[in-house]
Design a protein around this motif. Structure first.
Motif, PDB file in Angstrom:
ATOM      1  N   VAL A  26       0.922  -1.069   0.014  1.00 29.95           N
ATOM      2  CA  VAL A  26      -0.071   0.114  -0.015  1.00 29.95           C
ATOM      3  C   VAL A  26       0.838   1.383  -0.015  1.00 29.95           C
ATOM      4  O   VAL A  26       1.646   1.583   0.954  1.00 29.95           O
ATOM      5  N   VAL A  27       0.942   2.235  -0.996  1.00 33.97           N
ATOM      6  CA  VAL A  27       1.745   2.988  -1.147  1.00 33.97           C
ATOM      7  C   VAL A  27       0.721   4.595  -0.980  1.00 33.97           C
ATOM      8  O   VAL A  27      -0.222   4.559  -1.695  1.00 33.97           O
ATOM      9  N   ASP A  28       1.057   5.406  -0.291  1.00 37.37           N
ATOM     10  CA  ASP A  28       0.517   6.518  -0.136  1.00 37.37           C
ATOM     11  C   ASP A  28       0.659   7.487  -1.444  1.00 37.37           C
ATOM     12  O   ASP A  28       1.741   7.650  -1.916  1.00 37.37           O
ATOM     13  N   GLY A  29      -0.405   7.922  -1.811  1.00 38.27           N
ATOM     14  CA  GLY A  29      -0.536   8.749  -3.231  1.00 38.27           C
ATOM     15  C   GLY A  29      -0.344   7.949  -4.361  1.00 38.27           C
ATOM     16  O   GLY A  29      -0.905   6.657  -4.250  1.00 38.27           O
ATOM     17  N   SER A  30      -0.015   8.382  -5.471  1.00 36.75           N
ATOM     18  CA  SER A  30       0.089   7.612  -6.662  1.00 36.75           C
ATOM     19  C   SER A  30       1.766   7.481  -6.868  1.00 36.75           C
ATOM     20  O   SER A  30       2.729   8.077  -6.796  1.00 36.75           O
ATOM     21  N   VAL A  31       1.775   6.152  -7.534  1.00 41.28           N
ATOM     22  CA  VAL A  31       3.166   5.765  -7.905  1.00 41.28           C
ATOM     23  C   VAL A  31       2.873   5.074  -9.439  1.00 41.28           C
ATOM     24  O   VAL A  31       2.328   4.417  -9.627  1.00 41.28           O
ATOM     25  N   ASP A  32       3.946   5.632 -10.484  1.00 35.32           N
ATOM     26  CA  ASP A  32       3.959   5.364 -11.717  1.00 35.32           C
ATOM     27  C   ASP A  32       4.581   3.922 -11.930  1.00 35.32           C
ATOM     28  O   ASP A  32       5.624   4.041 -12.412  1.00 35.32           O
ATOM     29  N   VAL A  33       3.864   2.827 -11.794  1.00 35.87           N
ATOM     30  CA  VAL A  33       4.339   1.748 -11.885  1.00 35.87           C
ATOM     31  C   VAL A  33       3.292   0.794 -12.896  1.00 35.87           C
ATOM     32  O   VAL A  33       2.288   1.137 -12.646  1.00 35.87           O
ATOM     33  N   ARG A  34       3.758  -0.150 -13.567  1.00 35.30           N
ATOM     34  CA  ARG A  34       2.893  -0.873 -14.456  1.00 35.30           C
ATOM     35  C   ARG A  34       3.480  -2.485 -14.392  1.00 35.30           C
ATOM     36  O   ARG A  34       4.199  -2.906 -13.666  1.00 35.30           O
ATOM     37  N   SER A  35       2.451  -3.235 -14.932  1.00 33.89           N
ATOM     38  CA  SER A  35       2.645  -4.566 -14.852  1.00 33.89           C
ATOM     39  C   SER A  35       3.936  -5.028 -15.216  1.00 33.89           C
ATOM     40  O   SER A  35       4.616  -4.718 -16.327  1.00 33.89           O
ATOM     41  N   GLU A  36       4.685  -5.789 -14.470  1.00 40.64           N
ATOM     42  CA  GLU A  36       6.000  -6.486 -14.726  1.00 40.64           C
ATOM     43  C   GLU A  36       6.966  -5.683 -14.358  1.00 40.64           C
ATOM     44  O   GLU A  36       8.182  -5.902 -14.835  1.00 40.64           O
ATOM     45  N   TYR A  37       6.747  -4.315 -13.888  1.00 41.56           N
ATOM     46  CA  TYR A  37       7.984  -3.518 -13.495  1.00 41.56           C
ATOM     47  C   TYR A  37       8.653  -4.323 -12.305  1.00 41.56           C
ATOM     48  O   TYR A  37       7.905  -4.952 -11.509  1.00 41.56           O
ATOM     49  N   VAL A  38       9.869  -4.077 -12.213  1.00 41.73           N
ATOM     50  CA  VAL A  38      10.627  -4.725 -11.151  1.00 41.73           C
ATOM     51  C   VAL A  38      10.747  -3.427 -10.070  1.00 41.73           C
ATOM     52  O   VAL A  38      11.597  -2.626 -10.276  1.00 41.73           O
ATOM     53  N   LEU A  39      10.438  -3.957  -8.675  1.00 37.46           N
ATOM     54  CA  LEU A  39      10.579  -2.828  -7.734  1.00 37.46           C
ATOM     55  C   LEU A  39      11.359  -3.556  -6.473  1.00 37.46           C
ATOM     56  O   LEU A  39      11.157  -4.714  -6.136  1.00 37.46           O
ATOM     57  N   ARG A  40      11.738  -2.551  -5.910  1.00 40.58           N
ATOM     58  CA  ARG A  40      12.153  -2.866  -4.329  1.00 40.58           C
ATOM     59  C   ARG A  40      11.344  -2.012  -3.391  1.00 40.58           C
ATOM     60  O   ARG A  40      11.265  -0.678  -3.732  1.00 40.58           O
ATOM     61  N   VAL A  41      10.587  -2.606  -2.458  1.00 39.10           N
ATOM     62  CA  VAL A  41       9.803  -1.764  -1.511  1.00 39.10           C
ATOM     63  C   VAL A  41      10.117  -1.929  -0.056  1.00 39.10           C
ATOM     64  O   VAL A  41      10.551  -3.188   0.445  1.00 39.10           O
ATOM     65  N   THR A  42      10.420  -0.975   0.565  1.00 42.64           N
ATOM     66  CA  THR A  42      10.638  -1.106   2.169  1.00 42.64           C
ATOM     67  C   THR A  42       9.380  -0.447   2.852  1.00 42.64           C
ATOM     68  O   THR A  42       9.046   0.512   2.401  1.00 42.64           O
ATOM     69  N   GLY A  43       8.964  -1.177   3.704  1.00 37.23           N
ATOM     70  CA  GLY A  43       7.687  -0.677   4.539  1.00 37.23           C
ATOM     71  C   GLY A  43       7.612  -1.582   5.691  1.00 37.23           C
ATOM     72  O   GLY A  43       8.353  -2.257   6.150  1.00 37.23           O
ATOM     73  N   THR A  44       6.582  -1.051   6.393  1.00 31.52           N
ATOM     74  CA  THR A  44       6.249  -1.696   7.612  1.00 31.52           C
ATOM     75  C   THR A  44       5.053  -2.610   7.494  1.00 31.52           C
ATOM     76  O   THR A  44       4.008  -2.355   6.947  1.00 31.52           O
ATOM     77  N   VAL A  45       5.059  -4.057   8.119  1.00 33.59           N
ATOM     78  CA  VAL A  45       4.086  -4.887   8.046  1.00 33.59           C
ATOM     79  C   VAL A  45       3.230  -4.593   8.974  1.00 33.59           C
ATOM     80  O   VAL A  45       3.214  -4.027  10.175  1.00 33.59           O
ATOM     81  N   ALA A  46       2.002  -4.535   8.439  1.00 35.70           N
ATOM     82  CA  ALA A  46       0.600  -4.278   9.221  1.00 35.70           C
ATOM     83  C   ALA A  46      -0.538  -5.482   8.746  1.00 35.70           C
ATOM     84  O   ALA A  46      -0.595  -5.942   7.903  1.00 35.70           O
ATOM     85  N   ILE A  47      -1.490  -5.396   9.708  1.00 30.27           N
ATOM     86  CA  ILE A  47      -2.627  -6.378   9.397  1.00 30.27           C
ATOM     87  C   ILE A  47      -3.662  -5.643   8.664  1.00 30.27           C
ATOM     88  O   ILE A  47      -3.903  -4.000   8.643  1.00 30.27           O
ATOM     89  N   ARG A  48      -4.052  -6.411   7.536  1.00 26.29           N
ATOM     90  CA  ARG A  48      -5.108  -5.736   6.700  1.00 26.29           C
ATOM     91  C   ARG A  48      -6.412  -5.179   7.535  1.00 26.29           C
ATOM     92  O   ARG A  48      -6.703  -5.647   8.287  1.00 26.29           O
ATOM     93  N   PRO A  49      -7.003  -3.967   6.926  1.00 23.47           N
ATOM     94  CA  PRO A  49      -8.264  -3.471   7.564  1.00 23.47           C
ATOM     95  C   PRO A  49      -9.220  -4.625   7.707  1.00 23.47           C
ATOM     96  O   PRO A  49      -9.440  -5.687   6.816  1.00 23.47           O
ATOM     97  N   GLU A  50     -10.024  -4.683   8.709  1.00 29.28           N
ATOM     98  CA  GLU A  50     -11.201  -5.571   8.926  1.00 29.28           C
ATOM     99  C   GLU A  50     -12.110  -5.892   7.684  1.00 29.28           C
ATOM    100  O   GLU A  50     -12.355  -4.797   7.070  1.00 29.28           O
ATOM    101  N   GLY A  51     -12.324  -7.059   7.304  1.00 27.38           N
ATOM    102  CA  GLY A  51     -13.139  -7.438   6.107  1.00 27.38           C
ATOM    103  C   GLY A  51     -12.254  -7.449   4.814  1.00 27.38           C
ATOM    104  O   GLY A  51     -12.740  -7.611   3.516  1.00 27.38           O
ATOM    105  N   THR A  52     -10.902  -7.164   4.646  1.00 29.39           N
ATOM    106  CA  THR A  52     -10.334  -7.210   3.480  1.00 29.39           C
ATOM    107  C   THR A  52      -9.147  -8.210   3.387  1.00 29.39           C
ATOM    108  O   THR A  52      -8.404  -8.185   2.416  1.00 29.39           O
TER     109      THR A  52
END
Length: 618
Positions: A76-102
């Motif tokens: 989950v990225v805040d705002g918009s990020v210009d990536v498309r299918s099969e782009y190769v990414l490195r993502v650093t973030g914090t592990v969180a529980i998904r919101p209830e029902g998702t």
């Protein structure tokens, strides 16, 4: 926070027992995508992979499904990020529980997501020519193979390749404590044209001379036994210029093995341990011990020498019931057998029954008798009126038929009766490769000879000419050669032949007897096999071996019907490689250096290549 710049600083060290412990932690990532679970909540992690899906929620949030070989992770990225299918990414973030029902129970990581992400674009990508998920299974195979590097990103293909790797690892581990030595044998060897069709390699240094690529390491592994190696194995790459099909490629891999100072049981025990270890390494279901039956029993019960034990419908012996029968089609037949198709009466109308009759005739039978089982065991059949009450009752009793069943009977020579009903049994009852349990079976005591060559009047070898006759039958070699059993054996899994092997002839006198029966003179033997036979005069130990077809074994364990799905870069059924364009033409300069001139080739033969006389095939 969102950024397209590389994250700085040292990567956080993951907790014990996850990616670092499995060797997946690198300078760029702490975890695989599918590693993360609820007990990682609150941890800062870095993952790398390909964009499987991107969903934009206005300008406030972007959801990215990031994929590596282990699975998917929602980012989950805040705002918009210009990536498309099969782009190769490195993502650093914090592990969180998904919101209830998702939460997504279909994903291993479905309870969690990665938030507060910093995104680094490692590589951009053009849109792939087909979706890299299960929808690709419907894509034409030639397209998938032309873009095999994309096809391999799919979960199915990654799973198959890792299954293959696990199988190889388990087999190596099973052999290691048994004092086996892993030895590589040559890829360039002399031609042995009496076997299957070979791939020929011209020699630049010796114009007009050629090497052959190995159909099998057969000769070299036996020479290793003469050389005192005692126990040898390798995962051998072999090549045969045979017509391709679902279970055959030009190139194939086999676990090739040879042992000295052994008998048949010793070889079977070692191979059994290796294949059971492989199966247990990649399957969670119980794998039963390997059964053992003779070739004659296999033909009598299943009609084939590679029986599928996952289902019943075994052939039933009916010959004695019709002794002295007045029905002309049965009178005097060498063998009369039948199969019972449970519940098959309603499923087969007259048209389908006619199709079965046509199929039986195409397989070599004179005809096919069908019988529907009615109430009280009454048989409905065009031939019922020609049979006595005792004969009709005998059929029902022998087949254990009940109302609603369909019975199929063939009366012919024993071999024809078995083979036709064996094929019909497979046609009507055999489950797909991925269904049912794993049922290994050893088929032993194959005939040493399989018929007589009409051109020469001499017996034809059933295996290669170095196969040892059964010790109880050696006295019959000259008087009853077709009655002689061999010390040859096949391993079968779910109706697929995984490989073959034999105990070898190690004495010159016995080998000369076999050559004599085949019409091979001492001079011919020396010309064809001299480099192989001469070493045996210096003292050869009793020995035997086997070859397990890795491609077939992995395909069955992975639930695939076609070995191409468990080979990283296979050829199509026509022998072409859509990825590289092979086979291709070479330059005139290359041909001149090799002393080769290209001429119009004769039309390819339509008949199948003969069984190899010099090797074993997995």
């Amino acid at each position: 926070m969102t950024t397209t710049q590389p994250a700085t600083g040292e990567l956080p060290i993951p907790e014990p027992g996850v990616s670092a412990a499995s060797g997946q932690r690198t300078a760029m990532r702490t975890h695989l995508c599918a590693d993360l679970r609820a007990d990682h909540v609150g941890r800062t992690v870095s993952v790398c992979g390909w964009v499987a899906h991107r969903r934009q929620h206005g300008q406030s949030l972007t959801f990215v499904d990031l994929r590596d070989h282990s699975g998917l992770l929602q980012v989950v990225v805040d705002g918009s990020v210009d990536v498309r299918s099969e782009y190769v990414l490195r993502v650093t973030g914090t592990v969180a529980i998904r919101p209830e029902g998702t939460a997504n129970p279909a994903l291993a990581t479905g309870e969690v997501e990665l938030r507060d992400c910093a995104v680094e674009i490692l590589s951009v990508a053009t849109p792939p020519p087909f979706p890299l998920d299960d929808r690709a299974d419907a894509v034409d195979e030639s397209t998938r193979l032309a873009y095999r590097y994309l096809d391999l990103r799919r979960e199915r293909m990654q799973r198959n390749l890792r299954t293959r790797s696990a199988v190889l690892g388990a087999m190596r581990a099973a052999l290691a404590p048994l004092d086996f030595v892993e030895v590589e044998t040559p890829l360039l060897m002399p031609s042995t044209p009496e076997g299957a069709r070979e791939f020929i390699v011209p020699s630049r240094q010796f114009p007009g001379s050629f090497y052959a690529l190995p159909q099998s390491p057969q000769l070299f592994k036996q020479l290793l036994m003469v050389g005192g190696t005692d126990r040898y194995f390798q995962f051998a790459r072999c090549l045969r210029d045979e017509d391709l099909r679902a279970d055959r490629q030009y190139e194939f891999t086999q676990l090739d093995l040879e042992m000295s100072f052994v008998d048949q049981d010793d070889v079977l025990d070692v191979i059994s341990a290796a294949v059971l270890a492989a199966a247990r390494a990649v399957r969670t279901d119980t794998v039963p011990p390997i059964e053992r039956i003779t070739w004659h029993e296999s033909m009598n019960r299943f009609g084939v020498d590679k029986p599928d034990l996952r289902f019943g419908m075994e052939l039933v012996e009916l010959t004695a019931i019709f002794a002295g029968s007045g029905f002309k089609a049965f009178a005097g037949a060498e063998a009369i057998k039948g199969i019972r198709v449970p519940g098959g009466s309603a499923a087969h109308n007259r048209r389908r029954l006619d199709d079965l009759t046509t199929r039986a005739k195409a397989l070599g039978a004179k005809g096919l008798v069908w019988m529907r089982v009615g109430a009280g065991g009454e048989l409905e059949s065009p031939v019922a009126k020609f049979l006595s009450a005792d004969e009709l009752a005998g059929i029902v009793a022998a087949t254990d038929a009940v109302e609603g069943d369909l019975l199929l009977l063939v009366a012919d020579a024993w071999a024809t009766t078995c083979e036709v009903l064996g094929q019909l049994r497979n046609d009507l009852g055999r489950p797909p490769a991925g269904q049912g349990p794993l049922r290994f079976v050893w088929v032993v005591d194959f005939p040493l000879f399989v018929g007589v060559d009409p051109a020469t009047g001499r017996p034809k070898p059933g295996h290669h000419p170095f196969t040892r006759p059964h010790p109880d039958d050696i006295a019959k070699l000259e008087s009853e050669p077709l009655a002689v059993r061999s010390r040859a054996y096949d391993l079968v899994l779910n109706g697929w032949e995984l490989g073959s092997g034999s105990i070898r002839i190690h004495e010159s006198a016995l080998q000369q007897r076999i050559f004599g029966l085949l019409g091979i003179t001492p001079d011919e033997a020396n010309a064809r096999f001299g480099f192989f036979l001469t070493p045996f005069g210096y003292g050869a130990p009793p020995h035997g071996g086997f070859a397990v077809g890795i491609d077939r074994l992995v395909a069955i364990l992975a639930g695939e019907e076609n070995i191409r799905e468990v080979i990283a870069f296979p050829k199509t059924q026509s022998g072409l490689d859509p990825l590289t364009g092979a086979p291709t033409q070479v330059t005139d300069r290359q041909l001149r250096e090799l002393g080769v001139r290209v001429i119009a080739a004769a039309p390819p033969a339509t008949a199948a290549a003969p069984a190899s006389a010099g090797g074993e095939r997995g």
